[in-house]
Design a protein around this motif. Structure first.
Motif, PDB file in Angstrom:
ATOM      1  N   GLY A 370       6.113   7.766  12.750  1.00  0.00           N
ATOM      2  CA  GLY A 370       6.311   6.467  12.088  1.00  0.00           C
ATOM      3  C   GLY A 370       6.676   6.598  10.623  1.00  0.00           C
ATOM      4  N   PRO A 371       7.132   5.488   9.992  1.00  0.00           N
ATOM      5  CA  PRO A 371       7.498   5.534   8.574  1.00  0.00           C
ATOM      6  C   PRO A 371       6.341   6.055   7.713  1.00  0.00           C
ATOM      7  CG  PRO A 371       8.037   3.410   9.546  1.00  0.00           C
ATOM      8  CD  PRO A 371       7.272   4.162  10.576  1.00  0.00           C
ATOM      9  N   LEU A 372       6.708   6.942   6.789  1.00  0.00           N
ATOM     10  CA  LEU A 372       5.689   7.589   5.933  1.00  0.00           C
ATOM     11  C   LEU A 372       5.561   6.820   4.631  1.00  0.00           C
ATOM     12  CD1 LEU A 372       6.684  11.329   6.301  1.00  0.00           C
ATOM     13  CD2 LEU A 372       4.372  10.449   6.596  1.00  0.00           C
ATOM     14  N   ILE A 373       4.418   6.217   4.424  1.00  0.00           N
ATOM     15  CA  ILE A 373       4.251   5.452   3.188  1.00  0.00           C
ATOM     16  C   ILE A 373       3.839   6.390   2.051  1.00  0.00           C
ATOM     17  CG2 ILE A 373       1.815   4.785   3.535  1.00  0.00           C
ATOM     18  CD1 ILE A 373       2.930   1.935   2.524  1.00  0.00           C
ATOM     19  N   GLU A 374       4.418   6.134   0.873  1.00  0.00           N
ATOM     20  CA  GLU A 374       4.041   6.952  -0.295  1.00  0.00           C
ATOM     21  C   GLU A 374       3.223   6.155  -1.286  1.00  0.00           C
ATOM     22  OE1 GLU A 374       7.622   8.600  -1.894  1.00  0.00           O
ATOM     23  OE2 GLU A 374       7.530  10.316  -0.538  1.00  0.00           O
ATOM     24  N   LYS A 375       3.436   4.839  -1.263  1.00  0.00           N
ATOM     25  CA  LYS A 375       2.667   3.987  -2.178  1.00  0.00           C
ATOM     26  C   LYS A 375       2.491   2.613  -1.543  1.00  0.00           C
ATOM     27  CE  LYS A 375       2.135   3.044  -7.028  1.00  0.00           C
ATOM     28  NZ  LYS A 375       0.747   3.469  -6.918  1.00  0.00           N
ATOM     29  N   ILE A 376       1.236   2.171  -1.514  1.00  0.00           N
ATOM     30  CA  ILE A 376       0.987   0.836  -0.955  1.00  0.00           C
ATOM     31  C   ILE A 376       1.067  -0.179  -2.102  1.00  0.00           C
ATOM     32  CG2 ILE A 376      -0.681  -0.658   0.231  1.00  0.00           C
ATOM     33  CD1 ILE A 376      -1.979   1.902   1.388  1.00  0.00           C
ATOM     34  N   ASN A 377       1.853  -1.209  -1.882  1.00  0.00           N
ATOM     35  CA  ASN A 377       1.874  -2.288  -2.884  1.00  0.00           C
ATOM     36  C   ASN A 377       0.960  -3.425  -2.439  1.00  0.00           C
ATOM     37  OD1 ASN A 377       3.512  -1.045  -4.718  1.00  0.00           O
ATOM     38  ND2 ASN A 377       5.404  -1.824  -3.810  1.00  0.00           N
ATOM     39  N   SER A 378       1.316  -4.027  -1.315  1.00  0.00           N
ATOM     40  CA  SER A 378       0.482  -5.137  -0.844  1.00  0.00           C
ATOM     41  C   SER A 378       0.302  -5.056   0.668  1.00  0.00           C
ATOM     42  CB  SER A 378       1.129  -6.472  -1.212  1.00  0.00           C
ATOM     43  OG  SER A 378       2.331  -6.594  -0.502  1.00  0.00           O
ATOM     44  N   VAL A 379      -0.729  -5.721   1.151  1.00  0.00           N
ATOM     45  CA  VAL A 379      -0.997  -5.756   2.594  1.00  0.00           C
ATOM     46  C   VAL A 379      -1.136  -7.223   2.993  1.00  0.00           C
ATOM     47  CG1 VAL A 379      -2.589  -5.061   4.419  1.00  0.00           C
ATOM     48  CG2 VAL A 379      -2.176  -3.516   2.512  1.00  0.00           C
ATOM     49  N   THR A 380      -0.443  -7.589   4.072  1.00  0.00           N
ATOM     50  CA  THR A 380      -0.451  -9.009   4.466  1.00  0.00           C
ATOM     51  C   THR A 380      -0.924  -9.176   5.913  1.00  0.00           C
ATOM     52  OG1 THR A 380       1.405  -9.393   2.999  1.00  0.00           O
ATOM     53  CG2 THR A 380       0.996 -11.085   4.658  1.00  0.00           C
ATOM     54  N   PHE A 381      -1.878 -10.062   6.104  1.00  0.00           N
ATOM     55  CA  PHE A 381      -2.283 -10.441   7.467  1.00  0.00           C
ATOM     56  C   PHE A 381      -1.380 -11.598   7.889  1.00  0.00           C
ATOM     57  CE2 PHE A 381      -6.857  -8.956   8.442  1.00  0.00           C
ATOM     58  CZ  PHE A 381      -6.684  -7.787   7.717  1.00  0.00           C
ATOM     59  N   GLU A 382      -0.567 -11.395   8.899  1.00  0.00           N
ATOM     60  CA  GLU A 382       0.319 -12.463   9.382  1.00  0.00           C
ATOM     61  C   GLU A 382      -0.205 -12.958  10.719  1.00  0.00           C
ATOM     62  OE1 GLU A 382       4.557 -10.851   7.538  1.00  0.00           O
ATOM     63  OE2 GLU A 382       4.380 -11.194   9.684  1.00  0.00           O
ATOM     64  N   ASN A 383      -0.793 -14.125  10.712  1.00  0.00           N
ATOM     65  CA  ASN A 383      -1.345 -14.724  11.940  1.00  0.00           C
ATOM     66  C   ASN A 383      -2.237 -13.764  12.719  1.00  0.00           C
ATOM     67  OD1 ASN A 383      -0.081 -17.230  11.669  1.00  0.00           O
ATOM     68  ND2 ASN A 383       1.845 -16.334  12.431  1.00  0.00           N
ATOM     69  N   VAL A 384      -3.038 -13.004  12.007  1.00  0.00           N
ATOM     70  CA  VAL A 384      -3.873 -11.991  12.667  1.00  0.00           C
ATOM     71  C   VAL A 384      -5.065 -12.658  13.387  1.00  0.00           C
ATOM     72  CG1 VAL A 384      -5.496 -10.106  12.239  1.00  0.00           C
ATOM     73  CG2 VAL A 384      -3.222 -10.052  11.210  1.00  0.00           C
ATOM     74  N   ALA A 385      -5.151 -12.397  14.671  1.00  0.00           N
ATOM     75  CA  ALA A 385      -6.319 -12.865  15.434  1.00  0.00           C
ATOM     76  C   ALA A 385      -7.004 -11.623  15.992  1.00  0.00           C
ATOM     77  CB  ALA A 385      -5.867 -13.761  16.562  1.00  0.00           C
ATOM     78  N   PHE A 386      -8.342 -11.678  16.127  1.00  0.00           N
ATOM     79  CA  PHE A 386      -9.030 -10.481  16.602  1.00  0.00           C
ATOM     80  C   PHE A 386     -10.273 -10.783  17.427  1.00  0.00           C
ATOM     81  CE2 PHE A 386     -11.992  -6.900  16.135  1.00  0.00           C
ATOM     82  CZ  PHE A 386     -11.206  -5.910  16.721  1.00  0.00           C
ATOM     83  N   ALA A 387     -10.419  -9.994  18.470  1.00  0.00           N
ATOM     84  CA  ALA A 387     -11.660  -9.960  19.265  1.00  0.00           C
ATOM     85  C   ALA A 387     -11.879  -8.489  19.599  1.00  0.00           C
ATOM     86  CB  ALA A 387     -11.482 -10.765  20.532  1.00  0.00           C
ATOM     87  N   TYR A 388     -13.132  -8.037  19.689  1.00  0.00           N
ATOM     88  CA  TYR A 388     -13.394  -6.626  19.991  1.00  0.00           C
ATOM     89  C   TYR A 388     -13.026  -6.321  21.445  1.00  0.00           C
ATOM     90  CZ  TYR A 388     -15.568  -5.631  15.531  1.00  0.00           C
ATOM     91  OH  TYR A 388     -15.769  -5.426  14.197  1.00  0.00           O
TER      92      TYR A 388
END
Ligand SMILES: Nc1ncnc2c1ncn2[C@@H]1O[C@H](COP(=O)(O)OP(=O)(O)OP(=O)(O)O)[C@@H](O)[C@H]1O
Length: 633
Positions: A370-388
């Motif tokens: 996968g794409p190799l990140i070198e620097k994180i700028n921002s992180v966005t939750f887009e319509n994230v839903a979660f259940a275990y």
């Protein structure tokens, strides 16, 4: 046998099906072939020399018989030489000395081949054990975090240590003994037929079918009881591992006597199960011994009767001794069946238990391509839903949208169980959202630095992403080793100077150099030698060394008292400076100065309020209620 395919799980989450199953046998055979293909040279050496061993062991008595017959002929002083019909030739019994030399030479060959068998078998067994451990460790390292919530760590350790050994030993025993048994018996029968005593083979075969048939019936019972006993023993082992790792709880509760009684009761259950297994084992051994011992006199009687009827001396002088040695060889081979079957039983169960750890496929993949990140700028939750995964029906987070912008600080608050730590787990990719995406924007390798690139967290190279993330949790994770080793875990190529610099920033340096061995001081198991605050400082030093872009603080100070908490908070504030940070907070003091506070509602409501501390405290709502209820103090 029941048709019910549903797994019976014990309280540690493992399959405890005790019935014989072809599945178990299949798993065991798979492990044998896998081990053989991984150790081809050793495998063929074991097979070849075990066969050679069996061949020599069957021929040796023939040569010895030839020698004895030669001596008897010499003593009789007869002109007529007795002959032995063997391998389709009429072999005249020549000089007994010739047969002595042949016997001695064969003996030397036998010793040599036995040495090679012992050496190669021990090597093969060691390789199997190491391969199995490695396979298990690799799979455990790849396994989803969720897997470890289900399986008690002591239980995993028992499998890693005990089952890999049982499997290696079982494969080795099953293998060599079966080869020896089959080659030996086939050769013995062939020699009997070619030596004109085929009737011995027939009588022996009938006798063996009868005695082995009964032995198998006893063995099946014995096997069931043995498996029950093994499982009870493992339960005791697992329980003890668990209690030893929680020894401070036992000591602080003054419950040593209670624990001793409890373990005694568990051992008693194991003892009862063991007793039953021992009874059946004794019966099985007894049966094999009786039938084996009866075989010899049976043949002596048969030959004596035949001699009395025919008057043929060859029957007593040549054929009977040969039959005796071949039959005794076969008896010895049958006797080997008991330990073989026992260790095969043990190994089959070990193989089944190991496969329960190695078979489940992890769902979270590290995406090496996968794409190799070198620097994180921002992180966005887009319509994230979660259940275990274990409770898919219980929504923990409904559709949720939020961006953690570069350089800003965020804090999650809310009642217990509202899903705050779940946010941290999603950011660390311990779990994947059930719906929606977590987009990571930043600089990716081989992509135009000017283009602000954004990729789904599920698709990017996970180790590269995590190398840019710092994580401080409530329970600091300390490895067995010294300060250098522990802190260097964040950056393996760090110099000692860099480590010391990080420790100075975390206010840990002065404490370390006050110790006799300084940075080389070995920290006991799980940082036994350190206080709660010192452990947390060590973790903070690790993060300083790592110098991540994105920081996750999951209730980092909640286990500390107020004074230490204030000191550590000062270190954490230093750490947060200039980085994007997400704090999972219990206390007000940790979040007062963050840029955004996000309030989560109970029972999967998700975000119910958002704003700065000043905004939220002056607005009626959930945050104010939490504050007034004293939940944020
Ligand atoms: N591995 C898991 N499998 C199933 N359910 C889980 C798992 N981990 C947590 N949960 C459940 O998810 C819910 C949210 O848990 P989480 O730890 O995120 O809450 P929290 O807000 O951090 O709570 P606290 O303030 O008590 O730490 C809880 O009801 C918890 O029981």
């Amino acid at each position: 046998m029941s048709n019910n395919n549903q797994k019976q799980l014990n309280k540690h989450g493992f399959d405890v099906n005790m019935e014989f199953s072809f599945k178990k046998l299949g798993v065991f055979m798979k492990q044998i072939f896998e081990s053989a293909s991984q150790n081809k040279f050793l495998f063929f050496t074991v097979c070849f020399f075990t066969m050679l061993d069996a061949l020599i062991s069957t021929f040796l008595p023939v040569f010895a018989t030839m020698m004895i017959s030669g001596i008897m002929n010499d003593l009789a002083g007869t002109e007529k030489k007795e002959t032995l019909s063997f391998l389709a030739w009429q072999v005249s019994i020549i000089e007994w000395k010739t047969w002595l030399y042949i016997t001695l030479a064969t003996l030397v060959l036998l010793f040599m081949s036995e040495y090679v068998v012992n050496w190669s078998v021990a090597q093969f067994s060691l390789h199997v054990e190491i391969n199995q451990r490695q396979k298990m460790l690799i799979r455990l390292a790849q396994q989803d975090v969720d897997f470890f919530f289900d399986h008690v760590s002591g239980n995993i350790l028992t499998r890693l240590v005990g089952d890999t050994q049982s499997l290696a030993f079982g494969i080795q025993q099953f293998f060599t003994n079966m080869i020896y048994f089959l080659t030996g018996i086939i050769m013995a029968v062939v020699i009997m037929i070619l030596s004109g005593i085929w009737y011995v083979a027939v009588i022996m075969a009938v006798y063996m079918v009868f005695s082995i048939g009964i032995a198998v019936i006893i063995f099946i019972q014995n096997r069931r009881k043995l498996i029950t006993a093994f499982d009870r023993k493992r339960e005791v082992d697992q329980d003890m591992t668990d209690r030893i790792s929680n020894i401070s709880l036992i000591k602080s509760s003054g419950l040593e006597e209670y624990e001793v009684k409890r373990v005694e009761e568990l051992n008693e259950i194991y003892n009862r199960a063991g007793d039953k297994a021992v009874q059946w084992s004794a019966l099985l051994t007894q049966w094999i011994q009786i039938t084996a011992s009866a075989m010899m006199p049976l043949f002596v009687i048969i030959f004596c009767v035949a001699f009395l009827k025919s008057g043929n001396t060859e029957l007593l002088l040549v054929k009977m001794p040969l039959a005796q040695v071949l039959v005794s060889f076969v008896v010895g081979a049958i006797a080997m069946l008991i330990p073989t079957l026992r260790s095969a039983t043990r190994a089959q169960n070990a193989a089944q238990r190991i496969s329960e750890l190695t078979d489940p496929e992890p769902t979270i993949k590290p995406n090496p391509e996968g794409p190799l990140i070198e620097k994180i700028n921002s992180v966005t939750f887009e319509n994230v839903a979660f259940a275990y995964p274990k409770k898919p029906e219980k929504t923990i987070l409904p559709k949720m949208n939020i961006t953690f912008e570069k350089g800003k600080s965020y804090a999650f608050v809310g009642e217990t169980g509202s899903g705050k730590s779940t946010i941290a787990k999603l950011l660390l990719r311990f779990y994947m959202p059930v719906d929606g995406k977590i987009m990571v924007e930043g600089k990716y390798q081989n992509e135009d630095a000017l283009i602000k690139d954004s990729h789904d967290l599920n698709t990017i190279n996970l180790p590269a992403y995590l190398s840019r993330v710092g994580y401080v949790e409530q329970e600091p994770q300390i490895l067995f080793g010294d300060f250098f080793e522990n802190i260097r875990y964040a950056k393996f190529d760090a110099t000692d100077e860099e480590i010391m610099k990080a420790c100075k920033k975390a206010n840990l340096h002065d404490f370390i150099i006050s110790l006799k061995d300084g940075y080389k001081t070995i920290l006991g198991q799980r940082g036994f030698l350190l206080s709660g605050g010192q452990k947390q400082r060590l973790v903070i030093a690790r993060v300083f060394l790592k110098n991540p872009d994105f920081l996750i603080l999951d209730e980092a100070t909640s286990a500390l008292d107020n004074i230490v908490e204030k000191e550590i908070q000062a270190e954490l504030d230093k750490l947060m400076k200039g980085r994007t940070s997400v704090t999972i907070a219990h206390r007000l003091s940790t979040i007062k100065s963050v840029d955004q506070i996000i309030v989560l509602g109970a029972n999967g409501k998700g975000i119910v309020q958002q704003g700065t501390y000043d905004e939220l405290i002056s607005t009626p709502g959930r945050f104010k209620k939490l504050y007034e209820a004293g939940l944020m103090n």
